[in-house]
Design a protein around this motif. Sequence first.
Motif, PDB file in Angstrom:
ATOM      1  N   ALA A  10       0.834  -1.201   0.000  1.00  0.00           N
ATOM      2  CA  ALA A  10       0.000   0.000   0.000  1.00  0.00           C
ATOM      3  C   ALA A  10       0.872   1.255   0.000  1.00  0.00           C
ATOM      4  O   ALA A  10       0.377   2.351   0.206  1.00  0.00           O
ATOM      5  N   SER A  11       2.158   1.091  -0.257  1.00  0.00           N
ATOM      6  CA  SER A  11       3.081   2.227  -0.241  1.00  0.00           C
ATOM      7  C   SER A  11       3.112   2.923  -1.593  1.00  0.00           C
ATOM      8  O   SER A  11       3.155   2.279  -2.642  1.00  0.00           O
ATOM      9  N   ASP A  12       3.134   4.255  -1.548  1.00  0.00           N
ATOM     10  CA  ASP A  12       3.301   5.047  -2.767  1.00  0.00           C
ATOM     11  C   ASP A  12       4.768   5.387  -3.021  1.00  0.00           C
ATOM     12  O   ASP A  12       5.097   5.952  -4.056  1.00  0.00           O
ATOM     13  N   ALA A  13       5.643   5.061  -2.094  1.00  0.00           N
ATOM     14  CA  ALA A  13       7.059   5.463  -2.172  1.00  0.00           C
ATOM     15  C   ALA A  13       7.946   4.333  -2.675  1.00  0.00           C
ATOM     16  O   ALA A  13       9.033   4.105  -2.152  1.00  0.00           O
ATOM     17  N   ILE A  14       7.491   3.611  -3.681  1.00  0.00           N
ATOM     18  CA  ILE A  14       8.261   2.489  -4.214  1.00  0.00           C
ATOM     19  C   ILE A  14       8.630   2.752  -5.670  1.00  0.00           C
ATOM     20  O   ILE A  14       8.090   3.651  -6.308  1.00  0.00           O
ATOM     21  N   VAL A  17       8.656   0.655 -11.429  1.00  0.00           N
ATOM     22  CA  VAL A  17       8.505  -0.635 -12.099  1.00  0.00           C
ATOM     23  C   VAL A  17       7.456  -1.495 -11.390  1.00  0.00           C
ATOM     24  O   VAL A  17       6.703  -2.228 -12.035  1.00  0.00           O
ATOM     25  N   PHE A  18       7.365  -1.392 -10.075  1.00  0.00           N
ATOM     26  CA  PHE A  18       6.395  -2.195  -9.338  1.00  0.00           C
ATOM     27  C   PHE A  18       4.968  -1.719  -9.614  1.00  0.00           C
ATOM     28  O   PHE A  18       4.054  -2.526  -9.732  1.00  0.00           O
ATOM     29  N   MET A  19       4.795  -0.405  -9.730  1.00  0.00           N
ATOM     30  CA  MET A  19       3.479   0.146 -10.088  1.00  0.00           C
ATOM     31  C   MET A  19       3.078  -0.322 -11.488  1.00  0.00           C
ATOM     32  O   MET A  19       1.935  -0.718 -11.721  1.00  0.00           O
ATOM     33  N   GLU A  20       4.030  -0.281 -12.398  1.00  0.00           N
ATOM     34  CA  GLU A  20       3.757  -0.697 -13.775  1.00  0.00           C
ATOM     35  C   GLU A  20       3.345  -2.167 -13.836  1.00  0.00           C
ATOM     36  O   GLU A  20       2.397  -2.529 -14.536  1.00  0.00           O
ATOM     37  N   ASN A  42      -6.706   2.651  -1.011  1.00  0.00           N
ATOM     38  CA  ASN A  42      -6.617   3.598  -2.123  1.00  0.00           C
ATOM     39  C   ASN A  42      -5.189   4.107  -2.325  1.00  0.00           C
ATOM     40  O   ASN A  42      -4.981   5.186  -2.871  1.00  0.00           O
ATOM     41  N   THR A  43      -4.198   3.344  -1.886  1.00  0.00           N
ATOM     42  CA  THR A  43      -2.806   3.756  -2.015  1.00  0.00           C
ATOM     43  C   THR A  43      -1.941   2.634  -2.586  1.00  0.00           C
ATOM     44  O   THR A  43      -2.320   1.468  -2.567  1.00  0.00           O
ATOM     45  N   GLY A  44      -0.776   3.030  -3.075  1.00  0.00           N
ATOM     46  CA  GLY A  44       0.247   2.086  -3.488  1.00  0.00           C
ATOM     47  C   GLY A  44      -0.141   1.157  -4.619  1.00  0.00           C
ATOM     48  O   GLY A  44      -0.947   1.500  -5.489  1.00  0.00           O
ATOM     49  N   LEU A  45       0.457  -0.031  -4.570  1.00  0.00           N
ATOM     50  CA  LEU A  45       0.172  -1.032  -5.593  1.00  0.00           C
ATOM     51  C   LEU A  45      -1.290  -1.433  -5.575  1.00  0.00           C
ATOM     52  O   LEU A  45      -1.859  -1.767  -6.616  1.00  0.00           O
ATOM     53  N   MET A  46      -1.901  -1.380  -4.388  1.00  0.00           N
ATOM     54  CA  MET A  46      -3.315  -1.751  -4.295  1.00  0.00           C
ATOM     55  C   MET A  46      -4.171  -0.886  -5.213  1.00  0.00           C
ATOM     56  O   MET A  46      -4.980  -1.397  -5.987  1.00  0.00           O
ATOM     57  N   LEU A 104       2.175  -9.871  -5.088  1.00  0.00           N
ATOM     58  CA  LEU A 104       3.015  -8.848  -5.696  1.00  0.00           C
ATOM     59  C   LEU A 104       4.004  -8.386  -4.636  1.00  0.00           C
ATOM     60  O   LEU A 104       3.838  -8.704  -3.453  1.00  0.00           O
ATOM     61  N   PRO A 105       5.007  -7.614  -5.006  1.00  0.00           N
ATOM     62  CA  PRO A 105       5.896  -7.076  -3.979  1.00  0.00           C
ATOM     63  C   PRO A 105       5.109  -6.338  -2.891  1.00  0.00           C
ATOM     64  O   PRO A 105       4.125  -5.650  -3.173  1.00  0.00           O
ATOM     65  N   GLY A 106       5.549  -6.535  -1.667  1.00  0.00           N
ATOM     66  CA  GLY A 106       4.871  -5.903  -0.548  1.00  0.00           C
ATOM     67  C   GLY A 106       5.715  -5.978   0.699  1.00  0.00           C
ATOM     68  O   GLY A 106       6.813  -6.539   0.694  1.00  0.00           O
ATOM     69  N   GLY A 107       5.185  -5.433   1.756  1.00  0.00           N
ATOM     70  CA  GLY A 107       5.903  -5.364   3.019  1.00  0.00           C
ATOM     71  C   GLY A 107       5.416  -6.376   4.025  1.00  0.00           C
ATOM     72  O   GLY A 107       4.994  -7.492   3.673  1.00  0.00           O
ATOM     73  N   ILE A 108       5.413  -5.994   5.273  1.00  0.00           N
ATOM     74  CA  ILE A 108       5.100  -6.905   6.374  1.00  0.00           C
ATOM     75  C   ILE A 108       3.669  -7.436   6.286  1.00  0.00           C
ATOM     76  O   ILE A 108       3.409  -8.592   6.599  1.00  0.00           O
ATOM     77  N   GLY A 109       2.742  -6.600   5.840  1.00  0.00           N
ATOM     78  CA  GLY A 109       1.363  -7.062   5.677  1.00  0.00           C
ATOM     79  C   GLY A 109       1.246  -8.137   4.619  1.00  0.00           C
ATOM     80  O   GLY A 109       0.536  -9.136   4.792  1.00  0.00           O
ATOM     81  N   THR A 110       1.951  -7.960   3.513  1.00  0.00           N
ATOM     82  CA  THR A 110       1.947  -8.962   2.447  1.00  0.00           C
ATOM     83  C   THR A 110       2.555 -10.270   2.935  1.00  0.00           C
ATOM     84  O   THR A 110       2.026 -11.350   2.667  1.00  0.00           O
ATOM     85  N   LEU A 111       3.662 -10.161   3.662  1.00  0.00           N
ATOM     86  CA  LEU A 111       4.277 -11.372   4.224  1.00  0.00           C
ATOM     87  C   LEU A 111       3.314 -12.085   5.162  1.00  0.00           C
ATOM     88  O   LEU A 111       3.188 -13.319   5.130  1.00  0.00           O
TER      89      LEU A 111
END
Length: 177
Positions: A10-14, A17-20, A42-46, A104-111
């Motif tokens: 949900a990060s916008d600071a990545i 290429v990950f957004m694409e 409503n943020t990030g890759l989501m 998809l790539p993600g952080g602690i929540g994705t893990l």
Amino acid sequence: MNKIAVFCSASDAIEPVFMEKARELGAWLGQHRKWLVYGGSNTGLMEALARSATENGAMIMGVVPTKLEEHGRVSDLLDVTFHSVNLSDRKDIMLQESDVMVALPGGIGTLDEVFHVMAACSIGYHQKKVIFYNVEGFWNDLLAFLNRLEETHFVHRPLKNYFEVANTLEELTRLLE
């Protein structure tokens, strides 16, 4: 497989290429008339994923925890909204409502979501797999660690029973068809 859960950042600071890659997956979901089941942010890759999916004809199911609603972080793209009381409830609903999970790539929540699905599969609660979308080798270190768990006998069954890896969109979509 018609309902595809996607776990992602949900990060916008990545990196762009990950957004694409999220947008490419969203477009494929829409073009193939799939349901996207995701965390509803409503943020990030989501949001990138959901926007592309809906623009291309997918139906969007958001599983939204109370805290996301309290902070005004719910996407306005949702066709169906499931309200969850917490993250544990969210994971259970996403698992129940989907046929397969993509990480998809993600952080602690994705893990957390990935391990929840794999652990439940390992003891027989379901037979659904996680597909790691290994964009730019994002999951390489985790995949090596999972291999080490097998080599050192910290798992009872081959972990490949619970996940697959796709390094390209083409590989991913073959696994989803």
